[in-house]
Design an enzyme around this catalytic site. Structure first.
Site, PDB file in Angstrom:
ATOM      1  N   SER A 133      38.481  40.158  41.920  1.00 32.25           N
ATOM      2  CA  SER A 133      38.796  41.196  42.265  1.00 32.25           C
ATOM      3  C   SER A 133      38.457  42.757  42.616  1.00 32.25           C
ATOM      4  O   SER A 133      37.496  42.450  43.121  1.00 32.25           O
ATOM      5  CB  SER A 133      40.161  41.698  41.138  1.00 32.25           C
ATOM      6  OG  SER A 133      40.863  43.045  41.151  1.00 32.25           O
ATOM      7  N   GLU A 154      51.381  49.580  38.464  1.00 31.43           N
ATOM      8  CA  GLU A 154      50.447  49.789  37.036  1.00 31.43           C
ATOM      9  C   GLU A 154      49.468  51.025  38.367  1.00 31.43           C
ATOM     10  O   GLU A 154      49.855  51.338  39.546  1.00 31.43           O
ATOM     11  CB  GLU A 154      48.802  48.311  37.235  1.00 31.43           C
ATOM     12  CG  GLU A 154      49.925  47.819  36.401  1.00 31.43           C
ATOM     13  CD  GLU A 154      48.237  47.115  36.104  1.00 31.43           C
ATOM     14  OE1 GLU A 154      47.555  47.063  34.875  1.00 31.43           O
ATOM     15  OE2 GLU A 154      47.566  46.203  36.865  1.00 31.43           O
ATOM     16  N   ARG A 208      41.877  51.657  24.330  1.00 34.43           N
ATOM     17  CA  ARG A 208      42.186  50.536  23.944  1.00 34.43           C
ATOM     18  C   ARG A 208      41.285  49.447  24.814  1.00 34.43           C
ATOM     19  O   ARG A 208      40.309  50.482  26.060  1.00 34.43           O
ATOM     20  CB  ARG A 208      42.929  49.800  24.846  1.00 34.43           C
ATOM     21  CG  ARG A 208      43.338  50.924  26.410  1.00 34.43           C
ATOM     22  CD  ARG A 208      44.585  49.795  26.905  1.00 34.43           C
ATOM     23  NE  ARG A 208      44.391  48.622  27.567  1.00 34.43           N
ATOM     24  CZ  ARG A 208      43.911  48.086  28.443  1.00 34.43           C
ATOM     25  NH1 ARG A 208      42.719  48.324  29.314  1.00 34.43           N
ATOM     26  NH2 ARG A 208      43.531  46.550  28.478  1.00 34.43           N
TER      27      ARG A 208
HETATM   28  P1  NG1 Z   1      41.708  46.297  31.612  1.00 36.12           P
HETATM   29  O1  NG1 Z   1      40.087  45.833  31.598  1.00 36.12           O
HETATM   30  O2  NG1 Z   1      42.156  45.274  30.790  1.00 36.12           O
HETATM   31  O3  NG1 Z   1      41.956  47.481  31.330  1.00 36.12           O
HETATM   32  C1  NG1 Z   1      42.518  46.036  34.282  1.00 36.12           C
HETATM   33  C2  NG1 Z   1      43.322  47.687  34.306  1.00 36.12           C
HETATM   34  C3  NG1 Z   1      44.544  46.682  34.504  1.00 36.12           C
HETATM   35  C4  NG1 Z   1      44.484  45.384  34.894  1.00 36.12           C
HETATM   36  C5  NG1 Z   1      43.960  44.316  34.842  1.00 36.12           C
HETATM   37  C6  NG1 Z   1      43.467  43.197  36.365  1.00 36.12           C
HETATM   38  C7  NG1 Z   1      43.091  49.732  34.872  1.00 36.12           C
HETATM   39  C8  NG1 Z   1      43.302  50.556  33.284  1.00 36.12           C
HETATM   40  N1  NG1 Z   1      43.334  48.774  33.583  1.00 36.12           N
HETATM   41  O4  NG1 Z   1      42.065  46.058  32.514  1.00 36.12           O
HETATM   42  O5  NG1 Z   1      45.756  47.616  34.591  1.00 36.12           O
HETATM   43  O6  NG1 Z   1      44.877  45.526  36.750  1.00 36.12           O
HETATM   44  O7  NG1 Z   1      42.602  45.703  35.078  1.00 36.12           O
HETATM   45  O8  NG1 Z   1      43.047  42.983  36.829  1.00 36.12           O
HETATM   46  O9  NG1 Z   1      43.170  50.011  35.697  1.00 36.12           O
HETATM   47 ZN    ZN Z   2      42.756  42.618  42.270  1.00 34.82          ZN
END
Ligand code: NG1
Ligand code: ZN
Length: 551
Positions: free
Chosen positions: A69, A379, A504
């Site tokens: 990604s 999101e 978190r």
């Molecule tokens: P994590 O690394 O758990 O914060 C990130 C994004 C999520 C989600 C995932 C999956 C932020 C703050 N966090 O997760 O919203 O998209 O990647 O790709 O953007």
């Molecule tokens: Zn992506």
């Protein structure tokens, strides 16, 4: 059960994909994701897991996407897609982690046998898998390890080549609904482009053509797919594709793409000579499932329109159509967000419709959105979509409008259900959705942006020795461990006007994330820095763990 696992075949292939002894793998919120060079054994095993998952579901087709990604080019990963195009069922995340960590080929066979027993898998059933990858240079070798996994279980496979994550999800759902009354679409890339472009054209028919839209493709697969989409759209919308260097490995997601724009809150430098004041632009991420819009004002000031702004725009538009259609009482629209949603967006939305906050991760948002007739989930980082429940789709199909205005609104709603990729957030589908709303409302970027004013905010990350020491509650808005840290955060937050902050552990990176909001930008930055400092002190890290990246 008639069959048993082909242990000899699995062993001989597994010996070619040994597990590195020093690495513990984890199937997290985005599947397996780490340095591509460490993932060979994981990919082989994902191939086996996908085949077993398909057998478990009576031979229904399972998807595997090889991508990391928005993460840097050296990273890679794999994500399994369940038959309706949604994320892998939660209990199999644990199975996947266990299987990926079996230390030897013999231990792997033992773990697989245990899974066959506990999940009651009938091995005589067929296995069907469709798979794809993004443009990362580690992709071809990892796909070949994945294919060895398929071979080990004699699965029937289809290689969807280099494509976006959302197209892979689309293919999975289309294959599994083929020939039924719930057919999702033709199970080909062409079918996807046809579905999107046809519904887009219906929705903007009779409207003035939108001015050209600059699309930052993050030097990833969005460039290849965007080029094709441009052809299908013809003169109904011109996409000006930028950052299309898919063959220069270091370019992927580098100083461009949706994550860069969202986190740095800046224009990708490569666009500074391309983008004209007032012109709309958007950034995709490396696998084209995230979308962030922006524009420059007359003085060159940068204005970002993130996932929250997209949710506000889209939800208001759908609510309006439902009302005009006369379906207000039967079609409840709701919004799902995470704690990262800007406080101003939550306030704006709550004044208009029900809003729910869930933990980070698409599966949480998706499941919560399924509880509404029409569930809008986004999101803040630009990943999201709109779900129309099956009874809602049926209702739209049967509804007898009594006025021409009602009839037009229903037609638009039906076209939206086709334009929107309901399996997962899809940057290109969402981009067309935004363009439809802007065109219907005759909004410029500036007018869209003025729906509400974002509270200044800052996202930071801190490297700590053990992120699992951080545990949360209340949709991740409060820490329950380490003990006492939340009270210290609360005490700090209270000192800032309009202050909000939470901490978190990331599900995709080995870091702890810190988010802060305040009435003024300097205060949001300061609050984030101070909370990051608390996290750093608490984690008791070495200087190497200093929070360097938060400003
Ligand atoms: P994590 O690394 O758990 O914060 C990130 C994004 C999520 C989600 C995932 C999956 C932020 C703050 N966090 O997760 O919203 O998209 O990647 O790709 O953007
Ligand atoms: Zn992506």
């Amino acid at each position: 059960m008639a069959s048993t696992l082909p242990a000899e075949l699995i062993k001989s292939l597994s010996d070619q994909h040994p597990k590195p002894s020093d690495i513990h793998f984890q199937y997290g919120t985005a599947g397996f994701r780490t340095l591509g060079s460490t993932l060979d054994s994981v990919m082989f095993r994902v191939g086996i897991i996908a085949a077993l998952r398909s057998k478990k579901l009576d031979g229904r087709t399972i998807g595997v996407m090889v991508t990391a990604s928005h993460n840097p080019e050296p990273d890679n990963g794999a994500k399994l897609v369940d038959p309706r195009g949604e994320m892998l069922e939660a209990s199999w995340e644990g199975h996947s982690t266990t299987i990926s960590n079996a230390p030897t080929s013999d231990a792997l066979i033992e773990a697989l046998e245990a899974l066959v027993q506990t999940a009651k898998i009938d091995l005589s059933k067929p296995a069907n898998v469709v798979y794809a990858r993004d443009t990362r240079s580690s992709g071809p070798a990892l796909v070949s390890a994945l294919e060895d996994g398929f071979k080990a279980l004699k699965a029937t496979t289809r290689n969807a080549g280099v494509t976006t994550t959302p197209i892979l999800h689309y293919l999975v759902k289309s294959i599994n609904t083929k020939g039924t009354k719930y057919s999702y679409g033709d199970d080909s890339e062409e079918g996807y482009f046809q579905k999107l472009s046809t519904s887009y054209k219906k929705l903007v028919a009779g409207k003035a053509v939108q001015p050209p839209l600059v699309v930052d493709c993050a030097n990833g697969v969005g460039a290849l797919v965007g080029k094709q989409l441009n052809e299908y759209l013809g003169d109904t919308l011109q996409l000006v594709l930028a950052n299309t260097a898919t063959t220069i490995p270091s370019a992927l997601n580098n100083a461009c793409g949706a994550d860069y724009v969202k986190v740095s809150q800046k224009l990708p430098p490569s666009l500074s000579s391309v983008l004209k004041p007032g012109q709309r632009a958007c950034s995709l991420d490396g696998d084209a499932d995230r979308l962030i819009y922006y524009y420059l004002d007359d003085r060159g000031g940068f204005h970002m329109l993130d996932g929250d702004k997209i949710a506000a725009l889209v939800a208001a538009f759908i609510v309006e159509l439902v009302k005009v259609a006369g379906l207000e009482d039967q079609m409840k629209v709701g919004v799902v967000q995470t704690a990262y949603a800007n406080g101003a967006s939550t306030r704006y939305l709550q004044e208009r419709l029900p809003v729910k906050c869930v933990p980070t991760g698409v599966k949480h948002l998706h499941h919560a959105a399924e509880r509404y007739n029409v569930g809008v989930y986004f999101e803040a980082n630009g990943h999201g979509t709109v779900l129309f429940s099956q009874p809602t789709l049926d209702k739209l199909a049967e509804y007898q409008p009594s006025t021409p205005a009602q009839s037009r609104a229903v037609e638009h709603l039906v076209s939206l259900t086709e334009l929107i990729n309901q399996t997962v957030g899809d940057a290109l589908s969402d981009m067309l959705l935004v363009e439809v709303v802007l065109s219907h409302k005759s909004y410029s970027g500036e007018e869209w942006n003025s729906l509400y004013v974002d509270l200044p905010n800052r996202l930071a990350k801190v490297s700590v020795p053990d992120r699992n020491a951080f545990k949360t509650e209340n949709a991740e808005r409060r820490l329950i461990s380490p003990t006492g840290l939340q009270a210290k955060i609360d005490e700090l937050v209270n000192r800032y006007q309009g202050g909000r902050s939470f901490v978190r552990p990331s599900g995709t990176e080995d870091v702890v994330r810190v988010y802060a909001e305040a009435a003024l930008k300097t205060q949001a930055d300061e609050l984030a820095m101070r909370v990051a400092g608390l996290v750093y002190d608490e984690a008791g890290g070495e200087p190497a763990f200093r929070p360097k990246e938060f400003l």
